[in-house]
Every structure is written in C-alpha cells, then in structure tokens.
Design a protein around this motif. Structure first.
Motif, PDB file in Angstrom:
ATOM      1  N   PHE A 329      30.713   3.728   6.990  1.00 40.05           N
ATOM      2  CA  PHE A 329      31.123   4.977   6.350  1.00 40.05           C
ATOM      3  C   PHE A 329      30.520   5.142   4.955  1.00 40.05           C
ATOM      4  N   LYS A 330      29.657   4.192   4.577  1.00 46.12           N
ATOM      5  CA  LYS A 330      28.942   4.321   3.308  1.00 46.12           C
ATOM      6  C   LYS A 330      27.446   4.483   3.558  1.00 46.12           C
ATOM      7  N   LYS A 333      22.754   9.193   3.437  1.00 46.05           N
ATOM      8  CA  LYS A 333      22.819  10.532   4.032  1.00 46.05           C
ATOM      9  C   LYS A 333      21.557  10.880   4.812  1.00 46.05           C
ATOM     10  N   ASN A 334      20.445  10.204   4.512  1.00 49.03           N
ATOM     11  CA  ASN A 334      19.211  10.460   5.252  1.00 49.03           C
ATOM     12  C   ASN A 334      19.134   9.658   6.546  1.00 49.03           C
ATOM     13  N   GLN A 335      20.107   8.801   6.767  1.00 51.07           N
ATOM     14  CA  GLN A 335      20.122   7.979   7.984  1.00 51.07           C
ATOM     15  C   GLN A 335      21.504   8.051   8.640  1.00 51.07           C
ATOM     16  N   LYS A 336      22.021   9.277   8.730  1.00 50.54           N
ATOM     17  CA  LYS A 336      23.387   9.438   9.228  1.00 50.54           C
ATOM     18  C   LYS A 336      23.523   9.111  10.714  1.00 50.54           C
ATOM     19  N   TRP A 337      22.425   8.988  11.445  1.00 52.51           N
ATOM     20  CA  TRP A 337      22.482   8.631  12.863  1.00 52.51           C
ATOM     21  C   TRP A 337      22.759   7.148  13.061  1.00 52.51           C
ATOM     22  N   ILE A 338      22.504   6.325  12.035  1.00 54.74           N
ATOM     23  CA  ILE A 338      22.650   4.872  12.172  1.00 54.74           C
ATOM     24  C   ILE A 338      24.080   4.464  12.535  1.00 54.74           C
ATOM     25  N   PRO A 339      25.108   4.912  11.804  1.00 50.79           N
ATOM     26  CA  PRO A 339      26.466   4.485  12.162  1.00 50.79           C
ATOM     27  C   PRO A 339      26.879   4.941  13.558  1.00 50.79           C
TER      28      PRO A 339
END
Length: 462
Positions: A329-330, A333-339
């Motif tokens: 959750f941290k 923002k440019n890799q929001k698909w990772i989580p």
C-alpha cells in the motif's frame, strides 16, 4: 496515516482491494460449502461440533473465550432446531463469515486496507491442510491481530474510547490462542516503528495486557495442553532441540509443496525494506519471524500431525504478511500494477494449495463413507474396526473416529452409526465418541443423534 488514505493512485489499489476482497471471501465461502464434510469430520472439528450441537451450548476449550463469536451462528441454529445437514453447513461457513465481517470492519470502518489484506493473505499463504481445521483458534488469533493493528492505526476522536476498544481487541487476540502473545507483541512493535513515538499510551496499554496474560498463563495454565507446551519449551536443551526439531523439518520438507509461498513473501518484504533502507522495520521483521519460528520449532521438536504443525507457523506468516501488505500500500504511483499482481499471485497459489489439501482429505471422507456403509449394512449401530484391517494412513488421527463416523453418518445418510478402533468399545449403554470418552447414549440429543443400547460388535469386512 499516509498509506491508509493516500493519493488517488493509491486509492486505485484500495478500490481493487475492496472489490477483490468480496470476491475472495465469496470464493472461500464456496470452498467451505463444497468441503463441509471434510471440514467437520476431522478430530477437533468433529468433537467440538458434536459438543456444541449435542448440548446446544457454547463451549470454550482451554479458556479460548474469543471463540464466542465463531460459535454464535451454530448456537442460534441449534436453538432453532434446524436440520442437521443445515447445521453442518452453518458450522463450516460461520468461520469464513466471521473473518469477512472483521475484514469489512478493518477495510471500511477503520479505513485500514492494510489490515484487511493481512486477513486475506493470512487465510491462504502457508495454509493447506489447516484450512480444514475449522475450529482453529490460531486463524482467529491472526484475524483479531489484524483488527488490533487497524484499531491502533485509526484516529479516534475520543482517546478514552480508543483505549477501551484497544483493550477489548487485545483481549480478543490473547484469548483466541496463547500464540496471540507473539502476534500482538509484533503489532505493537510495528506500530511503534510507524508512529516513532515510544511514549504513546496505546503501546504501553497493549504491552501491559500482554505481560499480565503471560503471568496468568504461567502461574495458572488454562489447560493441560498449554501447560505441556510451556514445559516442552522450558525443558529445551538448546540449539540441538532446534536443529533436530520435527516442526522445523516439516517446514523444510514441505518447501516445494507450499511453504515456498510464505518464504517468497518474506524474501520480497526483506529485499524491499533493504532497498527502501527501512532498517527498523527490517530488524522488527527478522527478530519477530525468526524468533517466533525458533520458539515454535523447539516447542514442537517432537513433531505433531501435519494439520497441527501447519497451525503453529501461522504467527510467523502473520508477521510477514503485515509487513508485505504495508509495503504494497506504499507502492510507487508509476507502478500501481505491482501490488495487484502480487496479491493475485499469492492468493491464486494459496487457494491452489488449499484445494490440494482438501482433495487429500476427500479421500479420507471417502474411506469414512466406506466404513459407515458397512456399519449401516450390519444389524447394529455401534461397531469396532479391527486395527489389522484399518487403513490408518487415511484415518491419520483415530482419536475422534467414534464421533467422526457418528457425524458423517447423520450428515450423509440421516442415520447414526459409530465406529471405534478401541478393542473393547464401551458398555452397551454408552458410545465411545473419542478414545478417552464413553458417553451414555441417554445423554445424546435425540433430535440429532440416536444410538441404541445394544453392545458393540465387530465391523463386517464385506
């Protein structure tokens, strides 16, 4: 709290978590229905469900008072005298429904998707056969530990109310299972690192309750089982007990089966913390996870059944899951698909291993069905299974075979028979529900269980 509310990019993952959470629990609910017979006809689950249905009462074995909430649905159902098959499904699904309610409280009311994700991961990461141990207080322990984290992180307007709720939830954790001492301690350590305020009253409140409960358990053990585990730990001979531990060996030999999943989660969390140079959280994770694993391995150095050994490592995985969920959750923002990819990967594989464990126990239920059909074909309803022909590898733990067959026969055929491996059975007026308990048939709830006062006889081979 920065990662609880966050920016719009973070809220995308929060939105995914909310949608995915509903789908996940719906799937687990389906599993609990499909595998209801497997979940209710194994040792502790069979015995405790029998006690609760037969007596139409709440039971708290070993002073596990936090089991109160998980028992409510079945208790209401028995008081309403619902059909036995309905009771079985209620018993199996009630635990999933409880975890779902806590997940909703964490995610929506307390605004802590981190805690919600910990509950989801805790139900599948490092879990296989333990899914079938329906009455496991260890599962309830980590669910309530996640709730404790959410409560600590939430900004209450009334501090007195917050302290009251913290006290209640901490007691929920500690009276779910003694292992809650470790998960609750890890939560307050992790919380202290997050707020960087050692003078926070919440920390001392939880720590004080933990110390008090430890002293109570030490001087007034709740039950012989807990006392025996403490004696095992206190009588350890050092590193030899650790490295020759049956529990630790279980962790090693099942690495390729399913334990690589929580170990991968630990590796990802550890590397991530190193990259972020977040050494305080890293030290907290290492000391917590390795320290508890060592204690559990020494305590269970003689081993136990696989379904029991799985449970003892759940607090370690809770610690790993809390750190990993917090990191997810941290995310950048440019890799929001990772989580999203991480969550899908761990949950998919976790469910795959749970299904494999359920299929394994499906064979056990098929064997119970074979025994029950032989019994129903005979002239009586109480039988002794000859050890020489019994498939002990499938039975696994014969301690509750009497009540397992009693429950299964009623569930599947609406007719009661009971089978024991004990050579002498019981006197004609009683039934051997476990290897140590002969229960008078007059004490059976006539609405659900009916057995005659005829004597035990050998189970027909054909």
């Amino acid at each position: 709290m920065d990662h609880e509310v966050g920016t719009s990019s973070r809220l995308n993952f929060v939105g995914f978590h909310k949608i995915f959470g509903h789908v996940f629990f719906l799937g687990m609910l389906a599993f609990s229905i499909v595998y209801a017979a497997e979940r209710i006809t194994y040792v502790d689950s069979a015995w405790l469900s029998f006690e609760r249905i037969n007596g139409e009462q709440l039971t708290f074995p070993g002073n596990r008072y936090s089991a109160f909430f998980s028992e409510l649905l079945l208790w209401f159902a028995t008081k309403m005298h619902l059909p036995f098959k309905t009771l079985v499904y209620i018993f199996s699904t009630s635990y999933i429904l409880l975890y779902y309610v806590v997940w909703r409280i964490c995610t929506y009311k307390l605004k802590s998707p981190v805690a919600g994700l910990v509950i989801i991961l805790g139900m599948v990461v490092g879990v296989r056969e333990a899914f079938l141990h329906t009455v496991s207080e260890t599962h309830q322990c980590f669910v309530y530990s996640a709730l404790l984290y959410a409560v600590l992180m939430f900004e209450f307007k009334n501090n007195r109310l917050k302290l009251i709720i913290i006290t209640f939830v901490t007691l929920l954790v500690l009276y779910a299972h003694p292992l809650g001492i470790f998960s609750a301690a890890f939560v307050i350590a992790y919380f202290a690192i997050h707020i960087r305020q050692l003078n926070n009253p919440s920390i001392y409140l939880v720590a004080g309750i933990i110390v008090l409960v430890i002293l109570l358990n030490l001087f007034f053990p709740a039950n012989p089982y807990d006392e025996a585990q403490f004696q095992k730990l206190s009588s350890t001979s050092g590193s030899e007990s650790l490295f020759s531990s049956g529990a630790l060996n279980f962790l090693k030999i099942h690495f390729t089966h399913f334990y690589w999943l929580p170990e991968l989660a630990a590796l990802v969390a550890g590397v991530w913390l190193v990259i972020k140079k977040d050494y305080l959280r890293l030290v907290c994770l290492v000391i917590g996870a390795i320290g508890y694993t060592a204690i559990a391995s020494v305590t269970f150095r003689s081993g136990d059944s696989s379904i029991m050994i799985e449970r003892i490592f759940l607090p370690t995985f809770f610690m790993i899951n809390l750190v990993l969920a917090d990191l997810l959750f941290k995310h950048n923002k440019n890799q929001k698909w990772i989580p999203i990819v991480f969550v899908l990967f761990f949950v998919f594989n976790g469910i795959r291993y749970i299904n494999a464990g359920c299929l394994m126990y499906k064979k056990r239920v098929a064997y119970l069905d074979e025994l029950v059909q032989k019994a129903m074909a005979g002239p009586g309803d109480k039988y002794i299974l000859d050890e020489s022909v019994a498939n002990k590898e499938i039975i696994l733990v014969p301690w509750a075979l009497g009540v397992e067959t009693l429950i299964y026969s009623k569930f599947k055929y609406d007719k009661c028979v009971t089978i024991t491996l004990d050579k002498e059975g019981c006197d004609p007026t009683s039934a051997r529900v476990t290897t140590s308990i002969c229960l008078p048939v007059s004490e059976l709830n006539p609405e659900y269980f009916q057995l005659s006062t005829n004597p035990y006889q050998p189970l027909p081979n054909e």
